[in-house]
Design an enzyme around this catalytic site. Structure first.
Site, PDB file in Angstrom:
ATOM      1  N   CYS A   1       0.819  -1.227   0.000  1.00 41.72           N
ATOM      2  CA  CYS A   1       0.000   0.000   0.000  1.00 41.72           C
ATOM      3  C   CYS A   1       0.843   1.263   0.000  1.00 41.72           C
ATOM      4  O   CYS A   1       0.314   2.363  -0.137  1.00 41.72           O
ATOM      5  CB  CYS A   1      -0.955  -0.021   1.182  1.00 41.72           C
ATOM      6  SG  CYS A   1      -1.999  -1.477   1.184  1.00 41.72           S
TER       7      CYS A   1
ATOM      8  N   ASN B   1     -10.265  -0.719   0.317  1.00 40.07           N
ATOM      9  CA  ASN B   1      -8.809  -0.563   0.299  1.00 40.07           C
ATOM     10  C   ASN B   1      -8.268  -1.184  -0.980  1.00 40.07           C
ATOM     11  O   ASN B   1      -8.253  -2.401  -1.120  1.00 40.07           O
ATOM     12  CB  ASN B   1      -8.237  -1.253   1.545  1.00 40.07           C
ATOM     13  CG  ASN B   1      -6.715  -1.271   1.587  1.00 40.07           C
ATOM     14  OD1 ASN B   1      -6.057  -0.997   0.590  1.00 40.07           O
ATOM     15  ND2 ASN B   1      -6.163  -1.607   2.746  1.00 40.07           N
TER      16      ASN B   1
ATOM     17  N   HIS C   1      -3.530   6.705   2.213  1.00 38.51           N
ATOM     18  CA  HIS C   1      -3.948   5.383   1.743  1.00 38.51           C
ATOM     19  C   HIS C   1      -5.313   5.082   2.372  1.00 38.51           C
ATOM     20  O   HIS C   1      -5.494   5.230   3.587  1.00 38.51           O
ATOM     21  CB  HIS C   1      -2.892   4.349   2.148  1.00 38.51           C
ATOM     22  CG  HIS C   1      -3.364   2.948   1.976  1.00 38.51           C
ATOM     23  ND1 HIS C   1      -3.987   2.519   0.824  1.00 38.51           N
ATOM     24  CD2 HIS C   1      -3.338   1.871   2.807  1.00 38.51           C
ATOM     25  CE1 HIS C   1      -4.319   1.244   0.964  1.00 38.51           C
ATOM     26  NE2 HIS C   1      -3.934   0.838   2.149  1.00 38.51           N
TER      27      HIS C   1
HETATM   28  N1  ACO Z   1     -17.837  -8.563  10.512  1.00 42.56           N
HETATM   29  C1  ACO Z   1     -18.285  -8.731  11.765  1.00 42.56           C
HETATM   30  N2  ACO Z   1     -17.461  -8.900  12.822  1.00 42.56           N
HETATM   31  C2  ACO Z   1     -16.144  -8.901  12.589  1.00 42.56           C
HETATM   32  C3  ACO Z   1     -15.605  -8.732  11.294  1.00 42.56           C
HETATM   33  C4  ACO Z   1     -16.519  -8.559  10.236  1.00 42.56           C
HETATM   34  N3  ACO Z   1     -16.105  -8.379   8.971  1.00 42.56           N
HETATM   35  N4  ACO Z   1     -14.251  -8.766  11.370  1.00 42.56           N
HETATM   36  C5  ACO Z   1     -13.937  -8.946  12.653  1.00 42.56           C
HETATM   37  N5  ACO Z   1     -15.082  -9.042  13.403  1.00 42.56           N
HETATM   38  C6  ACO Z   1     -15.214  -9.218  14.835  1.00 42.56           C
HETATM   39  C7  ACO Z   1     -14.014  -9.896  15.437  1.00 42.56           C
HETATM   40  O1  ACO Z   1     -14.137 -11.299  15.338  1.00 42.56           O
HETATM   41  C8  ACO Z   1     -14.059  -9.402  16.862  1.00 42.56           C
HETATM   42  O2  ACO Z   1     -15.022 -10.163  17.567  1.00 42.56           O
HETATM   43  P1  ACO Z   1     -14.752 -10.607  19.084  1.00 42.56           P
HETATM   44  O3  ACO Z   1     -14.632  -9.311  19.847  1.00 42.56           O
HETATM   45  O4  ACO Z   1     -15.945 -11.419  19.413  1.00 42.56           O
HETATM   46  O5  ACO Z   1     -13.450 -11.372  19.046  1.00 42.56           O
HETATM   47  C9  ACO Z   1     -14.598  -7.987  16.747  1.00 42.56           C
HETATM   48  O6  ACO Z   1     -15.238  -7.925  15.448  1.00 42.56           O
HETATM   49  C10 ACO Z   1     -13.556  -6.910  16.836  1.00 42.56           C
HETATM   50  O7  ACO Z   1     -12.456  -7.263  15.994  1.00 42.56           O
HETATM   51  P2  ACO Z   1     -11.183  -6.344  15.858  1.00 42.56           P
HETATM   52  O8  ACO Z   1     -10.178  -7.012  14.990  1.00 42.56           O
HETATM   53  O9  ACO Z   1     -10.771  -5.867  17.217  1.00 42.56           O
HETATM   54  O10 ACO Z   1     -11.817  -5.093  15.089  1.00 42.56           O
HETATM   55  P3  ACO Z   1     -11.171  -3.700  14.872  1.00 42.56           P
HETATM   56  O11 ACO Z   1     -12.027  -2.661  15.475  1.00 42.56           O
HETATM   57  O12 ACO Z   1      -9.697  -3.677  15.196  1.00 42.56           O
HETATM   58  O13 ACO Z   1     -11.284  -3.518  13.293  1.00 42.56           O
HETATM   59  C11 ACO Z   1      -9.946  -3.680  11.310  1.00 42.56           C
HETATM   60  C12 ACO Z   1     -10.618  -4.434  12.430  1.00 42.56           C
HETATM   61  C13 ACO Z   1     -11.029  -2.929  10.522  1.00 42.56           C
HETATM   62  C14 ACO Z   1      -9.236  -4.658  10.382  1.00 42.56           C
HETATM   63  C15 ACO Z   1      -8.933  -2.653  11.884  1.00 42.56           C
HETATM   64  O14 ACO Z   1      -8.114  -3.293  12.818  1.00 42.56           O
HETATM   65  C16 ACO Z   1      -8.072  -2.011  10.838  1.00 42.56           C
HETATM   66  O15 ACO Z   1      -8.536  -1.231  10.014  1.00 42.56           O
HETATM   67  N6  ACO Z   1      -6.749  -2.267  10.855  1.00 42.56           N
HETATM   68  C17 ACO Z   1      -5.824  -1.646   9.924  1.00 42.56           C
HETATM   69  C18 ACO Z   1      -5.826  -2.339   8.610  1.00 42.56           C
HETATM   70  C19 ACO Z   1      -4.984  -1.534   7.624  1.00 42.56           C
HETATM   71  O16 ACO Z   1      -4.847  -0.340   7.777  1.00 42.56           O
HETATM   72  N7  ACO Z   1      -4.398  -2.126   6.642  1.00 42.56           N
HETATM   73  C20 ACO Z   1      -3.588  -1.277   5.753  1.00 42.56           C
HETATM   74  C21 ACO Z   1      -2.639  -1.963   5.104  1.00 42.56           C
HETATM   75  S1  ACO Z   1      -3.312  -2.954   3.857  1.00 42.56           S
HETATM   76  C22 ACO Z   1      -2.002  -3.430   2.836  1.00 42.56           C
HETATM   77  O17 ACO Z   1      -0.888  -3.043   2.992  1.00 42.56           O
HETATM   78  C23 ACO Z   1      -2.284  -4.447   1.757  1.00 42.56           C
END
Ligand code: ACO
Length: 332
Positions: free
Chosen positions: A116, A287, A257
């Protein structure tokens, strides 16, 4: 080719999407998720997904043609093509296919892989060739079809990514419009985000084994990457601004990004930038990895929001882990 040192101008942009859009509601019929969860946690409303007939080269070529035509150039004017991608049609590289598809007969073309951060790293790489006087017109494309490599049974990753391509044309000029840049890598965090090759041994002869494998689906430690992004991105932007003798309020636009709206909001807050200066289109595209910054740039240019003379701060971040920033002034 020109001799001596030159400045860099950003003179054209283009972008392209595949046709099929997959909404959050549609995706909730594939995995256990909901529009409510995806929208509130990420800001993503839909993403585009390439079908079996669509290729990275065709999409990248479409974005490239748009950038060359808005720059008022022809493909023959292009000296160098840098294709930032992590999802090539061919592991030997896809940039040459793009070169052929657009008819840039004089250009040398190669792929650059930095996930990214790829577009930002591509712009910085292109600038080196222009500043040293080696090349006059450089096309930088960010294009990715990450839908090829997501695990459609893993709701923690498949809801995030989409496909697309964006491009800019950079040109040698007297007054340098590349106001600053920074690039960073931290391989100790490599395991946070991978699209890794896994090999199996294939016995050949007399104890000699070769390997045959494939790339497995994207894995990500979302929380770790989130933490990394909200600390490193504002830091790298502040550092780049400082070295350029600028402050955040000098920037007309911030193009990050497009990974997560919460990351955009956190960075804007830290830089004290109002929401209306922060470009966001992830609701439409998700993304799109290396494509996300140039698609956002092109959409804002085409809507007439970004005007010649506007100052833009860009920051890419992602797998590697890698991150970087570019400050530029738009236009000839
Ligand atoms: N739908 C419903 N529930 C979900 C989903 C989904 N799609 N995905 C995860 N959950 C659940 C999890 O299982 C978890 O449940 P639990 O509490 O019962 O265990 C809960 O939601 C919370 O999960 P988290 O992983 O803590 O959710 P978070 O608020 O951190 O959001 C996310 C996840 C959106 C991926 C976030 O962490 C994020 O944006 N991270 C950065 C990603 C990024 O920036 N990537 C960039 C680089 S990409 C590249 O280089 C190719």
């Amino acid at each position: 080719m020109i001799n001596g040192e030159a400045g860099v101008a950003f003179i054209g942009s283009g972008s392209a999407q595949v046709e099929t859009a997959l909404s959050n509601d549609m995706l909730s019929r594939v995995v256990d998720t909901s529009d409510e969860w995806i929208s509130s946690r990420t800001g993503i409303g839909q993403r585009h997904v390439a079908n079996g007939d669509e290729s990275l080269a065709v999409l990248a070529a479409q974005a490239a043609k748009g950038a060359i035509s808005t720059a008022n150039l022809t493909p023959d004017d292009i000296d160098l093509i840098i294709l930032a991608t992590s999802t090539p049609d061919d592991l030997f590289g896809t940039a040459c296919q793009v070169q052929a598809a657009i008819g840039a007969t004089r250009a040398v073309a190669f792929d650059l892989t930095a996930a990214c951060s790829g577009f930002v790293f591509g712009v910085v790489t292109a600038a080196q060739f222009i500043r040293t006087g080696t090349y006059q017109n450089v096309l930088v494309i960010g294009a990715d079809l990450l839908s090829r490599w997501v695990d459609w049974e893993d709701r923690t990753t498949c809801v995030l990514f989409g496909d697309g391509a964006g491009a800019v044309v950079m040109q040698a000029c007297d007054r340098d419009r590349l106001l600053g840049f920074e690039m960073h890598s931290d391989g100790t965090l490599n395991g946070c985000l991978n699209l890794a090759y896994t090999a199996q041994s294939v016995p050949l002869v007399d104890g000699v084994t070769a390997q045959k494998g494939t790339f497995t689906a994207i894995t990500m430690n979302g929380r770790e990457v989130y933490r990394f992004a909200v600390s490193r991105v504002p830091e790298v932007l502040e550092k780049t601004l400082f070295h350029a003798g600028l402050v955040a309020s000098d920037m007309d636009w911030l193009i990050l990004h497009q990974a997560n709206q919460r990351i955009l909001d956190a960075v804007a807050k830290r830089l004290n930038l109002p929401a209306e200066r922060v470009v966001s289109n992830m609701a439409k595209h998700g993304n799109t990895s290396a494509a996300s910054i140039p698609i956002a740039l092109d959409e804002w240019v085409r809507m007439g929001k970004i005007q010649p003379g506007h100052k833009i701060a860009m920051s890419g971040f992602g797998a590697g882990l890698t991150w970087g920033a570019v400050l530029l002034e738009w236009g000839r």
